[in-house]
Write a protein that holds these residues in place. Structure first.
Motif, PDB file in Angstrom:
ATOM      1  N   ASN A 143     -18.779 -68.824 -13.534  1.00 42.67           N
ATOM      2  CA  ASN A 143     -18.904 -68.456 -12.126  1.00 42.67           C
ATOM      3  C   ASN A 143     -17.462 -68.184 -11.110  1.00 42.67           C
ATOM      4  O   ASN A 143     -17.646 -68.283  -9.868  1.00 42.67           O
ATOM      5  CB  ASN A 143     -19.992 -69.566 -11.408  1.00 42.67           C
ATOM      6  CG  ASN A 143     -20.923 -68.702 -10.237  1.00 42.67           C
ATOM      7  OD1 ASN A 143     -21.139 -67.612 -10.440  1.00 42.67           O
ATOM      8  ND2 ASN A 143     -21.120 -69.358  -9.301  1.00 42.67           N
ATOM      9  N   GLU A 167     -16.007 -60.323 -10.301  1.00 38.23           N
ATOM     10  CA  GLU A 167     -15.781 -58.900  -9.711  1.00 38.23           C
ATOM     11  C   GLU A 167     -14.908 -57.928 -10.671  1.00 38.23           C
ATOM     12  O   GLU A 167     -15.231 -56.809 -10.731  1.00 38.23           O
ATOM     13  CB  GLU A 167     -14.855 -59.243  -8.378  1.00 38.23           C
ATOM     14  CG  GLU A 167     -14.616 -57.850  -7.703  1.00 38.23           C
ATOM     15  CD  GLU A 167     -13.668 -58.286  -6.592  1.00 38.23           C
ATOM     16  OE1 GLU A 167     -12.748 -57.480  -6.077  1.00 38.23           O
ATOM     17  OE2 GLU A 167     -13.539 -59.503  -5.997  1.00 38.23           O
ATOM     18  N   GLN A 182     -15.768 -66.111  -9.225  1.00 36.33           N
ATOM     19  CA  GLN A 182     -16.152 -64.832  -8.335  1.00 36.33           C
ATOM     20  C   GLN A 182     -15.217 -63.724  -8.588  1.00 36.33           C
ATOM     21  O   GLN A 182     -15.507 -62.621  -8.784  1.00 36.33           O
ATOM     22  CB  GLN A 182     -16.385 -65.058  -6.847  1.00 36.33           C
ATOM     23  CG  GLN A 182     -17.401 -65.918  -6.547  1.00 36.33           C
ATOM     24  CD  GLN A 182     -18.676 -65.406  -7.063  1.00 36.33           C
ATOM     25  OE1 GLN A 182     -19.235 -64.206  -6.974  1.00 36.33           O
ATOM     26  NE2 GLN A 182     -19.519 -66.347  -7.826  1.00 36.33           N
TER      27      GLN A 182
END
Length: 395
Positions: free
Chosen positions: A259, A265, A261
């Motif tokens: 997780n 992305e 980010q």
């Protein structure tokens, strides 16, 4: 010449390392034999850590005028690569008797005799590469059945390996596109049941490495090295620092699966961009070039829209090499896969260029395959050399 007494090697040379296998021809195809040997250029005592390739446009211009002028750092790094390839061969033949046939795949544009490298996006130009390798092997008294006939395209060898190697995904299919990546990217294509080398269709279909998307070379977006570069941009951490800390594409995926980010992305964009590339391949083959991407070389001739395969729809998309390994590790998390499938499905659904029958029947989950042949380019290199050897000896 007795083929039964001849032994075969296939080598895959890349921008960062060389990997080779002994290959066994059988009545049913070709198998990888024993264990591979892999040597990295960075392990050579004279490795150039800060090597920077000559501007690609200059390389292409010199190639066009037939005046290739390798710079001092290219000559030095070329020697590192040459010796690493030769040492890989020596490691493979160590304590093994026999007369050897050797096939080598290497990225970049080839010289006219196909025994040297005249342009390369991520490495040095080496116009006499095959001859220099042979000189080292001759000095080491390696018994070659024949000289290295040519340096083939690692991309074409991926296709040959997938088509004739056991477990290849070009088998029993008429129309398929393959993309594999490590430090760079490699394309292969099979249409109407036949392998179609990209060099033969360059007037209507571009190679991934010569095109750019969103202002970046496709190689800087979809190679595993490129994924690391994109993560570097997102995080602001220099790529050398990422490498020093062991953060490569696999580790970036692991961070995304936990997780992170910025990692998510980065890999979501990888999926989107891969989807865009697959759509361009499907579209260009079926209905001709629609100018979806630009070319890195502004002097490169634009693609024509007419070709002999218009109306042909791809049955399969194959993802191989280290990019395939990454996608395999993402099957459960679907961080890349979700964006890849959604992007491609949306583009197929919204286009007016493709036949309605293809659009209505298109399902990403049945379209894609992950290659089983991590070493397809080395396998293909050996297969190509063997075919040339057998033809020359009427065997």
């Amino acid at each position: 010449m007795n083929p039964s007494k001849t032994r075969l090697l296939g080598l895959d040379g890349g921008a960062s390392k060389v990997r080779g296998w002994e290959i066994r021809p059988t009545s049913k195809g070709f198998d990888l034999e024993g264990t591979p040997i892999e040597n990295k250029y960075q392990d050579h005592s004279k490795y150039l850590k800060d090597f920077s390739p000559v501007d690609l446009n200059r390389q292409l211009s010199e190639k066009a005028y037939g005046k290739i002028d390798p710079q001092k750092n290219e000559i030095e790094y070329g020697q590192v690569i040459t010796e690493t390839i030769a040492n890989t061969i020596l490691d493979l033949v160590a304590k093994r008797t026999g007369k050897w046939v050797i096939g080598i795949g290497f990225p970049g544009l080839k010289t006219r005799d196909k025994r040297g490298i005249s342009a390369m996006a991520n490495g040095p130009r080496m116009p006499n590469l095959a001859s220099n390798i042979e000189n080292i092997l001759d000095h080491e008294k390696i018994d070659l059945n024949d000289r290295i006939h040519q340096l083939g395209s690692d991309a074409d060898f991926c296709g040959l390996g997938e088509n004739e190697g056991n477990g290849g995904h070009f088998k029993n299919i008429d129309n398929a596109y393959y993309i594999g990546s490590g430090t760079g990217v490699a394309d292969a294509l099979k249409l109407h049941g036949q392998l179609v080398p990209f060099d033969q269709i360059q007037d209507w279909l571009g190679k991934s490495w010569e095109m750019e998307m969103n202002g970046f070379p496709i190689e800087s977006l979809l190679s595993v090295r490129g994924i690391q570069e994109q993560y570097s941009i997102v995080t602001g951490i220099h790529i050398n620092e990422l490498s020093k800390n062991g953060l490569y594409a696999q580790q970036i995926l692991e961070k995304a699966q936990n997780n992170d980010q910025q990692a998510k992305e980065t890999l979501a964009e990888t999926g989107k961009n891969l989807g865009k590339l697959f759509f361009e391949r499907i579209e260009t083959i079926a209905c001709g070039w629609q100018k979806r991407f630009n070319f890195i070389n502004p002097e490169r001739n634009d693609l024509i829209t007419e070709h002999d395969y218009l109306g042909t729809c791809l049955d399969r998309g194959i993802i191989g090499q280290r990019l395939g390994v990454l996608l395999h590790r993402d099957i459960g998390s679907r961080i890349i896969w979700q964006e890849l499938e959604n992007t491609l499905s949306l583009m197929v659904a919204n286009t007016d260029h493709l036949p309605e029958t293809f659009k209505s029947n298109f399902k990403p989950k049945t379209f894609f395959r992950i290659s089983n042949l991590r070493d397809a380019p080395a396998l293909g290199a050996g297969i190509s050399a063997w075919k040339i050897f057998m033809k020359k000896n009427n065997a």
